[in-house]
Enzyme design. Structure first.
Site, PDB file in Angstrom:
ATOM      1  N   GLU A  27       0.844  -1.186   0.000  1.00 25.31           N
ATOM      2  CA  GLU A  27       0.000   0.000   0.000  1.00 25.31           C
ATOM      3  C   GLU A  27       0.883   1.242   0.000  1.00 25.31           C
ATOM      4  OE1 GLU A  27      -3.244   0.514   2.689  1.00 25.31           O
ATOM      5  OE2 GLU A  27      -4.122  -1.436   2.201  1.00 25.31           O
ATOM      6  N   HIS A  85      -4.146   6.818   0.272  1.00 27.73           N
ATOM      7  CA  HIS A  85      -3.472   5.534   0.287  1.00 27.73           C
ATOM      8  C   HIS A  85      -4.086   4.634  -0.777  1.00 27.73           C
ATOM      9  CE1 HIS A  85      -6.873   4.374   2.904  1.00 27.73           C
ATOM     10  NE2 HIS A  85      -6.581   3.112   2.621  1.00 27.73           N
TER      11      HIS A  85
END
Length: 137
Positions: A27, A85
C-alpha cells in the site's frame, strides 16, 4: 450543510496514481495539503510518505513524514487536511482497518490497483463518500 466536494488538480491525481503503482504490491500512502472553505475541500499538494508497515493490506504513515508535511503546509499558509493511500488488490473504499484508524475531520482519498479513486470523510462512526471535482490547474 452542503456535502463536501473535493477539488483536486489532475496533475496531483496523476502523482497519487504514479506513487500507488510504484509501491505495488504494498500500500502506498501520503498526505494531502490544502484547505477547506465551506463545502469545498481545495487540494493544493501532496506529500509522499513512507508506509512503515510495509504491508499489502494496511498502511502506517511514517511520523517524520507527517511532521515534514505539516511544516510544508504551514510554510505555504495551508493545512494538512487528509491522507491518501492505495488498495493494491482491493476497491477504493475504506476497509475495516481504515475505519478503525480514521481521524475525524480528515479527508481520505483511496486508490485501487486498477487506478480508480474515491474520497471519503469520517462522519460520526461511518465514512461518507465525497464528490471529486478534477481540474487542470
Amino acid at each position: 450543510m452542503k456535502p463536501l466536494r473535493v477539488e483536486i488538480p489532475r496533475h496531483i491525481i496523476e502523482e497519487i496514481l504514479r506513487h500507488s503503482m510504484e509501491e505495488m504490491p504494498r500500500e502506498a500512502c501520503g498526505l494531502i495539503i490544502g484547505h477547506i472553505e465551506g463545502s469545498r475541500v481545495i487540494v493544493k499538494g501532496i506529500h509522499r510518505a513512507g508506509n512503515i508497515s510495509g504491508s499489502q493490506l494496511l498502511y502506517e504513515v511514517d511520523p517524520q513524514d507527517i511532521y515534514r508535511a505539516i511544516k510544508e503546509a504551514e510554510s505555504s499558509g495551508l493545512e494538512l487536511i487528509g491522507v491518501y493511500h492505495s488498495h493494491p488488490v482491493g476497491t477504493p473504499t475504506p476497509s475495516k482497518i481504515d475505519e478503525e484508524r480514521a481521524i475525524p475531520g480528515f479527508i481520505y482519498l483511496i486508490v485501487s490497483g486498477s487506478g480508480d479513486f474515491k474520497a471519503f470523510k469520517l462522519s460520526g462512526s461511518r465514512f461518507e463518500e465525497l464528490e471529486i471535482s478534477e481540474h487542470t490547474s
